[in-house]
Enzyme design. Structure first.
Site, PDB file in Angstrom:
ATOM      1  N   ARG A  63       0.843  -1.337   0.196  1.00 44.64           N
ATOM      2  CA  ARG A  63      -0.120   0.014   0.090  1.00 44.64           C
ATOM      3  C   ARG A  63       0.733   0.869   0.094  1.00 44.64           C
ATOM      4  O   ARG A  63       0.489   2.313  -0.181  1.00 44.64           O
ATOM      5  CB  ARG A  63      -1.076  -0.026   1.224  1.00 44.64           C
ATOM      6  CG  ARG A  63      -1.668   1.407   1.023  1.00 44.64           C
ATOM      7  CD  ARG A  63      -2.737   1.185   2.217  1.00 44.64           C
ATOM      8  NE  ARG A  63      -2.723   0.690   3.515  1.00 44.64           N
ATOM      9  CZ  ARG A  63      -2.491   0.922   4.432  1.00 44.64           C
ATOM     10  NH1 ARG A  63      -1.971   2.281   4.391  1.00 44.64           N
ATOM     11  NH2 ARG A  63      -2.093   0.160   5.609  1.00 44.64           N
ATOM     12  N   TYR A  89     -15.555  15.927 -17.003  1.00 48.72           N
ATOM     13  CA  TYR A  89     -16.376  14.218 -16.573  1.00 48.72           C
ATOM     14  C   TYR A  89     -17.238  14.177 -15.386  1.00 48.72           C
ATOM     15  O   TYR A  89     -16.827  14.851 -13.810  1.00 48.72           O
ATOM     16  CB  TYR A  89     -15.075  13.284 -16.588  1.00 48.72           C
ATOM     17  CG  TYR A  89     -15.669  11.908 -15.859  1.00 48.72           C
ATOM     18  CD1 TYR A  89     -16.266  11.487 -17.250  1.00 48.72           C
ATOM     19  CD2 TYR A  89     -15.174  11.739 -14.580  1.00 48.72           C
ATOM     20  CE1 TYR A  89     -16.205   9.074 -15.965  1.00 48.72           C
ATOM     21  CE2 TYR A  89     -15.113  10.082 -13.906  1.00 48.72           C
ATOM     22  CZ  TYR A  89     -16.440   9.207 -15.159  1.00 48.72           C
ATOM     23  OH  TYR A  89     -16.470   8.037 -14.624  1.00 48.72           O
ATOM     24  N   ASP A 131      -6.868  17.271 -15.429  1.00 49.04           N
ATOM     25  CA  ASP A 131      -6.329  16.161 -16.061  1.00 49.04           C
ATOM     26  C   ASP A 131      -6.776  15.903 -17.417  1.00 49.04           C
ATOM     27  O   ASP A 131      -7.150  16.489 -18.377  1.00 49.04           O
ATOM     28  CB  ASP A 131      -8.390  15.894 -15.974  1.00 49.04           C
ATOM     29  CG  ASP A 131      -8.619  13.819 -15.819  1.00 49.04           C
ATOM     30  OD1 ASP A 131      -7.836  14.166 -16.855  1.00 49.04           O
ATOM     31  OD2 ASP A 131      -9.475  13.869 -15.517  1.00 49.04           O
ATOM     32  N   LYS A 155      -7.570   4.395 -19.043  1.00 48.42           N
ATOM     33  CA  LYS A 155      -8.188   5.003 -21.021  1.00 48.42           C
ATOM     34  C   LYS A 155      -6.891   5.004 -21.556  1.00 48.42           C
ATOM     35  O   LYS A 155      -6.375   3.546 -21.545  1.00 48.42           O
ATOM     36  CB  LYS A 155      -8.254   6.397 -21.245  1.00 48.42           C
ATOM     37  CG  LYS A 155      -9.570   6.981 -19.279  1.00 48.42           C
ATOM     38  CD  LYS A 155     -11.022   5.879 -20.001  1.00 48.42           C
ATOM     39  CE  LYS A 155     -11.830   6.356 -19.801  1.00 48.42           C
ATOM     40  NZ  LYS A 155     -11.854   6.008 -17.874  1.00 48.42           N
TER      41      LYS A 155
HETATM   42  N1  PLP Z   1     -11.071  11.576 -15.465  1.00 49.72           N
HETATM   43  C1  PLP Z   1     -11.681  11.382 -17.262  1.00 49.72           C
HETATM   44  C2  PLP Z   1     -11.473  12.272 -18.456  1.00 49.72           C
HETATM   45  C3  PLP Z   1     -12.283  10.829 -17.139  1.00 49.72           C
HETATM   46  O1  PLP Z   1     -12.984  10.407 -18.441  1.00 49.72           O
HETATM   47  C4  PLP Z   1     -12.211   9.808 -16.593  1.00 49.72           C
HETATM   48  C5  PLP Z   1     -13.575   8.480 -16.664  1.00 49.72           C
HETATM   49  O2  PLP Z   1     -14.005   7.856 -17.585  1.00 49.72           O
HETATM   50  C6  PLP Z   1     -11.833  10.087 -14.809  1.00 49.72           C
HETATM   51  C7  PLP Z   1     -11.488  10.767 -14.497  1.00 49.72           C
HETATM   52  C8  PLP Z   1     -12.452   8.492 -14.318  1.00 49.72           C
HETATM   53  O3  PLP Z   1     -11.346   7.390 -14.087  1.00 49.72           O
HETATM   54  P1  PLP Z   1     -11.694   5.837 -14.103  1.00 49.72           P
HETATM   55  O4  PLP Z   1     -13.011   5.523 -14.078  1.00 49.72           O
HETATM   56  O5  PLP Z   1     -10.663   5.539 -14.270  1.00 49.72           O
HETATM   57  O6  PLP Z   1     -12.199   6.255 -12.415  1.00 49.72           O
END
Ligand code: PLP
Length: 393
Positions: free
Chosen positions: A58, A111, A183, A208
């Site tokens: 961890r 998101y 992000d 992704k």
């Molecule tokens: N940030 C973006 C731009 C995303 O598209 C997503 C998920 O689709 C996330 C964060 C969250 O990621 P996770 O699904 O791996 O928790």
């Protein structure tokens, strides 16, 4: 000679003895929760950083460290911290940076999961959350007057693919002492490196494009080493560290990242051109199209390509979208993005379903909006599938 150990002791140690092997070309998977330590002196040396080593997964694990190093290199950052998911990365990063009474300024296009975390969960802890149109520098300048602790944006927004000006936003934020968190999931470091443009922290959902094969969930952040240290400490106690196998899969996915992104960009621009000319499509959102509101910014900040995502509105709204999903053959409805195959999603029903109808309408997320993630197939096959499906709508 008879083994001097009892059956019980042989069983208890089963699978632990390491044979002597030549060095593997790729890292093995250290599927360990704990490591054997030689002495009390060694445990001190590892905890105090005088010796490299691992104690408890961890806190740190070899596969996780390998992934963190490669993402730090990709984003040209001092260090990186890996998480069990992209949301783990967003959540723990914010928890590490803000406390009750602080303000987070967030882009109004984010998101859906991030939006939900901000509105419903961070506010419960006494953190104030404000939203701003992150493509409007005047609006950002005004909103920054309240001196928020953190500003959070996406470098290419999900799902409408607009582009904030990261460099100008970082300059404005720093004037107010605000940390800019970006992000970078949709752009990937192959196309855009926010830290080079002045951002303080970059976040990825590694589920992704980094992982790239829809077989793993993970997240990573990258920043200066003093910032990652603070976030790493938080992650150790909030416990959103990834499993070693997940980290191994993401690192393996990254080996082909630049090739995959290049092909996805080629396919996306051709799909966007095809969709733009189609009478059953009312709008196409793609930064590579000359009509996109931030096309010039996209050309200057992402010279390597405009990304693998294309979003488009179908004439006929929700009913048309429903027929379209059924009519597609090769392109699968799978609400994620950045994988080897071309997939599509319906943001109103999936990633942004937590928004009210009114909020979706204000954000331009219509019932006819399709978000497509281009994969590695031939562009001809992608457009052929779109064409036959649109014909049946
Ligand atoms: N940030 C973006 C731009 C995303 O598209 C997503 C998920 O689709 C996330 C964060 C969250 O990621 P996770 O699904 O791996 O928790």
């Amino acid at each position: 000679m008879r083994n001097p150990r009892s059956i019980d002791s042989i069983c208890a140690a089963a699978g632990s003895d390491m044979p002597s092997v030549t060095r593997p070309l790729t890292a093995p998977i250290y599927q360990n929760s704990v490591f054997e330590i030689e002495s009390l002196e060694q445990v001190d040396d590892i905890y105090e950083g005088r010796q490299d080593g691992f104690i408890y997964s961890r806190d740190a694990n070899p596969n996780v460290s390998i992934l963190e190093r490669v993402v730090a290199d990709l984003e040209d950052a001092g260090d990186a911290v890996a998480f069990a998911s992209g949301m783990g990365a967003v959540g723990v990063t914010l928890l590490a940076l803000v406390e009750s009474g602080d303000t987070v300024l967030a882009a109004d296009a984010l998101y859906g999961g991030t939006n939900l975390l901000l509105r419903q969960h961070l506010t419960k802890l006494g953190v104030k959350v404000e939203f701003v149109d992150a493509t409007d520098l005047n609006a950002i300048e005004d909103a920054l007057q309240g001196q928020p602790k953190v500003m959070l944006i996406e470098s290419i927004t999900n799902p409408l693919l607009s582009l904030p000006d990261v460099k100008a936003t970082a300059e404005l934020a720093h004037k107010r002492g605000t940390a800019l968190v970006v992000d970078n999931t949709l752009a990937t470091p192959v196309l855009l490196r926010p830290l080079e443009l002045g951002a303080d922290i970059v976040i990825h959902s590694a589920t992704k494009s980094l992982g790239g094969h829809s077989d793993v969930t993970g997240g990573v952040i990258a920043a200066r080493a003093d910032i990652t240290m603070q976030i790493r400490q938080s992650n150790r106690v909030w416990g959103s560290t990834p499993d070693p196998f997940a980290a191994w899969l993401i690192a393996r996915g990254i080996r082909t990242l630049s090739l995959r992104v290049e092909r996805a960009c080629d396919n996306a621009i051709r799909a966007a051109a095809f969709l733009s000319d189609h009478p059953k499509v009312s709008a196409v959102h793609y930064p590579g199209l000359p009509g996109h509101p931030q096309h010039e910014l996209a050309k200057s900040t992402m010279p390597g390509g405009f990304g693998g995502m294309v979003s488009y509105d179908l004439q006929g709204g929700g009913d048309a979208a429903s027929e379209f999903v059924r009519a597609l053959d090769m392109i699968k409805f799978a609400p994620s993005l950045g994988e080897a195959r071309t997939t599509m999603s319906h943001p109103a029903k999936t990633s942004h379903r937590s928004l009210s109808e009114d909020e979706r309408a204000k954000s331009g997320i219509t019932d006819g909006l399709i978000r497509m993630s281009c994969g590695l197939e031939s562009a001809e096959d992608i457009t052929a599938d779109l064409e036959q499906a649109l014909e049946r709508v």
